[in-house]
Motif scaffolding. Structure first.
Motif, PDB file in Angstrom:
ATOM      1  N   GLN A  65       0.944  -1.097  -0.021  1.00  0.00           N
ATOM      2  CA  GLN A  65       0.047   0.040   0.158  1.00  0.00           C
ATOM      3  C   GLN A  65       0.971   1.066  -0.067  1.00  0.00           C
ATOM      4  OE1 GLN A  65      -3.254   0.014  -0.382  1.00  0.00           O
ATOM      5  NE2 GLN A  65      -3.304   2.257  -0.452  1.00  0.00           N
ATOM      6  N   GLN A  66       1.841   1.142   0.806  1.00  0.00           N
ATOM      7  CA  GLN A  66       2.840   2.392   0.836  1.00  0.00           C
ATOM      8  C   GLN A  66       3.586   2.541  -0.619  1.00  0.00           C
ATOM      9  OE1 GLN A  66       6.327   1.828   3.573  1.00  0.00           O
ATOM     10  NE2 GLN A  66       6.957   4.248   3.170  1.00  0.00           N
TER      11      GLN A  66
ATOM     12  N   GLU B  94       1.963   6.451  -7.021  1.00  0.00           N
ATOM     13  CA  GLU B  94       0.650   7.337  -7.214  1.00  0.00           C
ATOM     14  C   GLU B  94       0.977   8.744  -7.116  1.00  0.00           C
ATOM     15  OE1 GLU B  94      -2.908   8.338  -9.297  1.00  0.00           O
ATOM     16  OE2 GLU B  94      -1.842   6.322  -9.081  1.00  0.00           O
TER      17      GLU B  94
ATOM     18  N   ASN C  92       0.817   4.022  -3.031  1.00  0.00           N
ATOM     19  CA  ASN C  92       0.390   5.449  -2.503  1.00  0.00           C
ATOM     20  C   ASN C  92       1.671   6.176  -3.004  1.00  0.00           C
ATOM     21  OD1 ASN C  92      -1.997   4.605  -1.198  1.00  0.00           O
ATOM     22  ND2 ASN C  92      -0.894   4.614   0.650  1.00  0.00           N
TER      23      ASN C  92
END
Length: 468
Positions: free
Chosen positions: A117-118, A124, A121
């Motif tokens: 997820q990191q 992105e 993120n």
């Protein structure tokens, strides 16, 4: 007690007592049954019955005391046996170690999800920054073009600048560079550097290495071990195994001419182009070809009136949809989920489709649907026929049962999964020599890729046949 009873029975007093009782009973029966001839015989029979009942009671009491003695002796021997105590303590210790192992795996899984997820993120955020930077650069280009156009108009209406000499720029050129550099510095000042540099690589950046190793006829187990070493916690064992199988499936379909006779074959990319794009991390061309094959098979299946033949076509198409979904999962989880759901719809007993759908549900955070899918894998799949699907389901369900508090069942499933992965060696570290060889392979990968793809797709043989 029993010994006293027996001694008493053997003494003469006991015989005298019996004789007196018999005489008494005979008198009793003589008084009340004077008309009976065999009263003494009746008395003897009744006394014998009473004696038998007495003996039966003594036997019961003896057996009961004997059982109680055996039970006490057994419990004392178990409690006093050091070997049994040691064995029980070892079993408890092993159970604790399995629970600790499961806890570490759960923690590792959480860290993996957090790292993924990191990374997403930050990727992105980096894309947004780059997009903003590109937009600003484009706007600056337009501004500079407008300035140059205005300057050109001024030059036509005023005295021209001196012609620049070699090695020395004109004042106009110098001013432009200075202004441009200042603008670039301002843009760069607003962009934070991309600090997160993961040690491991995502799967979409390792497709080239998989194709390269397949072209060198390296066995699937060693390829899976290498990719797991390169990707670390960014990819599960099942993701890696399924990706290798899907790439091999696409190559096999290409070599068997499955894409050549499709209605829109002329509009599709060639197999070597699609496979080369896949090695660069772009599965779009492969997905386009697989989608055309799936659509054509579904239409062909609906036209069949024989139900058995139709089911065979749909099962084949279901497997194609699994290949599509695994290749799509490199970039689009939702598209992959839809493909695996289509595979289940076409063949509800496709164990591999249920396993892959569970993986996608888990990645999307739909835990209940993921557990449902993995439970279907366990109920439908035979461990011998679907070893890595059941191993994957065991691993995922162990985390679920651990969260429910059923640590014994969780530990059992977790150990079963680990045993399978240990047999194929996917989680073993590469040796220094193996790592050196992989680095050499990767260093020449781009230059060798056209020849590798040609070898895998048998293009040389196909060209030779086309000349005959």
């Amino acid at each position: 007690m029993l010994q006293n009873v027996v001694l008493y029975m053997l003494t003469s007093q006991f015989g005298i007592a019996i004789s007196q009782n018999l005489s008494g009973m005979a008198g009793f029966f003589q008084r009340h049954f004077a008309g009976t001839d065999n009263l003494r015989v009746v008395s003897i029979i009744l006394l014998l019955l009473a004696f038998i009942l007495f003996l039966f009671l003594v036997v019961i009491l003896y057996i009961k005391s004997l059982l109680s003695f055996i039970k006490n002796d057994t419990s004392s021997s178990v409690s006093n046996n050091p070997a049994n105590v040691k064995k029980i303590s070892e079993e408890l210790e092993n159970e604790r170690e399995r629970e600790y192992g499961l806890e570490r795996e759960l923690e590792k899984s959480k860290q993996q999800k957090q790292a993924e997820q990191q990374m997403r993120n930050q990727l992105e955020a980096e894309r947004r920054r780059r997009s903003m930077a590109e937009q600003e650069l484009e706007a600056n280009k337009r501004k500079m073009a407008e300035r140059q156009q205005k300057q050109h108009q001024l030059e036509q209406n005023t005295i021209p600048f001196p012609t620049p000499t070699r090695g020395k720029a004109s004042s106009m050129e110098f001013d432009w560079k200075k202004g441009r550099q200042g603008e670039l510095d301002e843009i760069a000042a607003g962009i934070e550097p991309f600090k997160y540099v993961p040690d491991k690589k995502p799967l979409d950046s390792l497709t080239g290495l998989i194709v390269n190793m397949l072209g060198r006829d390296i066995d699937d187990g060693k390829i899976a071990q290498t990719i797991k070493s390169k990707s670390g916690d960014l990819a599960s064992e099942d993701d890696i195994i399924q990706l290798i199988d899907s790439i091999k499936s696409f190559i096999s379909l290409s070599n068997n001419g499955k894409f050549e006779n499709l209605p829109n074959a002329d509009e599709l990319p060639s197999a070597d182009e699609a496979l080369y794009s896949l090695t660069q991390g772009d599965s779009g061309s492969c997905l386009m070809m697989m989608e055309a094959l799936i659509d054509n098979n579904i239409d062909r299946g609906h036209q069949l009136k024989n139900i058995q033949k139709r089911d065979i076509v749909f099962l084949e198409t279901s497997n194609y949809a699994c290949t599509f979904g695994t290749l799509a999962s490199l970039q689009d989880i939702q598209l992959a989920t839809g493909a695996f759901e289509l595979a289940i719809e076409l063949s509800p007993k496709n164990v591999n489709a249920w396993s892959r759908a569970g993986d996608m549900y888990a990645k999307a955070g739909s835990d209940n649907k993921a557990i449902w899918a993995y439970q279907n894998v366990m109920s439908m799949g035979d461990e011998d026929m679907y070893p890595h699907q059941t191993a994957n389901a065991n691993k995922q369900l162990s985390q679920y049962y651990y969260g429910q508090g059923d640590t014994k069942k969780a530990a059992k499933l977790y150990n079963s999964s680990n045993d399978y992965y240990a047999t194929i060696g996917i989680n073993q570290d590469l040796t220094a020599r193996e790592q050196e060889i992989i680095n050499i392979i990767e260093s020449n990968q781009d230059a060798d890729m056209p020849n590798t793809i040609s070898k895998l797709l048998n293009l040389a043989v196909q060209r030779q046949r086309s000349y005959m």
